[in-house]
Motif scaffolding. Sequence first.
Motif, PDB file in Angstrom:
ATOM      1  N   GLU A  91       0.819  -1.217   0.000  1.00  0.00           N
ATOM      2  CA  GLU A  91       0.000   0.000   0.000  1.00  0.00           C
ATOM      3  C   GLU A  91       0.852   1.265   0.000  1.00  0.00           C
ATOM      4  O   GLU A  91       0.458   2.274  -0.583  1.00  0.00           O
ATOM      5  CB  GLU A  91      -0.940  -0.001   1.204  1.00  0.00           C
ATOM      6  CG  GLU A  91      -2.064  -1.016   1.069  1.00  0.00           C
ATOM      7  CD  GLU A  91      -2.924  -1.137   2.318  1.00  0.00           C
ATOM      8  OE1 GLU A  91      -2.610  -0.497   3.352  1.00  0.00           O
ATOM      9  OE2 GLU A  91      -3.917  -1.890   2.264  1.00  0.00           O
ATOM     10  N   GLY A  93       3.652   1.558  -1.483  1.00  0.00           N
ATOM     11  CA  GLY A  93       4.346   1.674  -2.764  1.00  0.00           C
ATOM     12  C   GLY A  93       5.796   1.218  -2.764  1.00  0.00           C
ATOM     13  O   GLY A  93       6.562   1.592  -3.647  1.00  0.00           O
ATOM     14  N   TYR A  94       6.177   0.374  -1.819  1.00  0.00           N
ATOM     15  CA  TYR A  94       7.558  -0.122  -1.753  1.00  0.00           C
ATOM     16  C   TYR A  94       7.714  -1.510  -2.376  1.00  0.00           C
ATOM     17  O   TYR A  94       8.800  -1.867  -2.823  1.00  0.00           O
ATOM     18  CB  TYR A  94       8.054  -0.162  -0.304  1.00  0.00           C
ATOM     19  CG  TYR A  94       8.215   1.202   0.298  1.00  0.00           C
ATOM     20  CD1 TYR A  94       9.320   1.992  -0.014  1.00  0.00           C
ATOM     21  CD2 TYR A  94       7.270   1.716   1.178  1.00  0.00           C
ATOM     22  CE1 TYR A  94       9.474   3.259   0.529  1.00  0.00           C
ATOM     23  CE2 TYR A  94       7.419   2.985   1.733  1.00  0.00           C
ATOM     24  CZ  TYR A  94       8.515   3.743   1.397  1.00  0.00           C
ATOM     25  OH  TYR A  94       8.671   5.000   1.937  1.00  0.00           O
ATOM     26  N   ARG A  96       5.720  -4.577  -4.912  1.00  0.00           N
ATOM     27  CA  ARG A  96       4.671  -4.910  -5.880  1.00  0.00           C
ATOM     28  C   ARG A  96       4.500  -6.421  -5.858  1.00  0.00           C
ATOM     29  O   ARG A  96       5.491  -7.160  -5.838  1.00  0.00           O
ATOM     30  CB  ARG A  96       5.142  -4.460  -7.252  1.00  0.00           C
ATOM     31  CG  ARG A  96       4.082  -4.174  -8.232  1.00  0.00           C
ATOM     32  CD  ARG A  96       4.674  -3.573  -9.483  1.00  0.00           C
ATOM     33  NE  ARG A  96       6.079  -3.974  -9.627  1.00  0.00           N
ATOM     34  CZ  ARG A  96       6.710  -4.133 -10.774  1.00  0.00           C
ATOM     35  NH1 ARG A  96       6.088  -3.895 -11.893  1.00  0.00           N
ATOM     36  NH2 ARG A  96       7.963  -4.495 -10.827  1.00  0.00           N
ATOM     37  N   THR A 112       9.578  -1.861  -5.782  1.00  0.00           N
ATOM     38  CA  THR A 112       9.365  -0.732  -6.676  1.00  0.00           C
ATOM     39  C   THR A 112      10.653   0.089  -6.622  1.00  0.00           C
ATOM     40  O   THR A 112      11.576  -0.231  -5.857  1.00  0.00           O
ATOM     41  CB  THR A 112       8.185   0.132  -6.198  1.00  0.00           C
ATOM     42  OG1 THR A 112       8.517   0.651  -4.907  1.00  0.00           O
ATOM     43  CG2 THR A 112       6.897  -0.677  -6.152  1.00  0.00           C
TER      44      THR A 112
END
Length: 167
Positions: A91, A93-94, A96, A112
């Motif tokens: 969530e 964004g670190y 995927r 990411t």
Amino acid sequence: MAAKPVRKAQPPMPAVDESRIDFETIELFFFAYRDFISDPDAILAGIGMGRAHHRVVYFVSRQPGLMVSDLLDILQITKQSLSRVLKHLIEAGYIRQMAGAKDRRERRLYPTLAGRELSLALSEPQSLRIAHAMEGLKPEAREAVKQFLKQMRGRDESLPPVHDDVE
């Protein structure tokens, strides 16, 4: 009248010969570990994360495409223990998560760009600390340190199971 606290019975401990315990080395490990993780801890605290996040980001960055099942094996934890941390990292964004190319049931993890940068930012001070500690050691001594650390791995199977949380 106040109720008295109930004392939980302590399990019996085996008799131990204190003279056989290497307290000096244990303390060196304790303080080395405390200081080794202090720099990443400070970075993580600034973004509302902890050591569990560090371990996940580290291994996913080192092995892009790592399957969730393999990460569970590496960390020696349960799915339940990993899910909270992994969900937060996805969530934020670190990390995927993607289905496997050949087997869509596989869940593969990738860092990411932000995850890779975080991993590097956390590893750099640790790497500098290692380089400083190894400074001046001959190649044989460096190899001896690495061999020693490799031999320290593994858990004594005669001990009871540990709590499987990642923190």
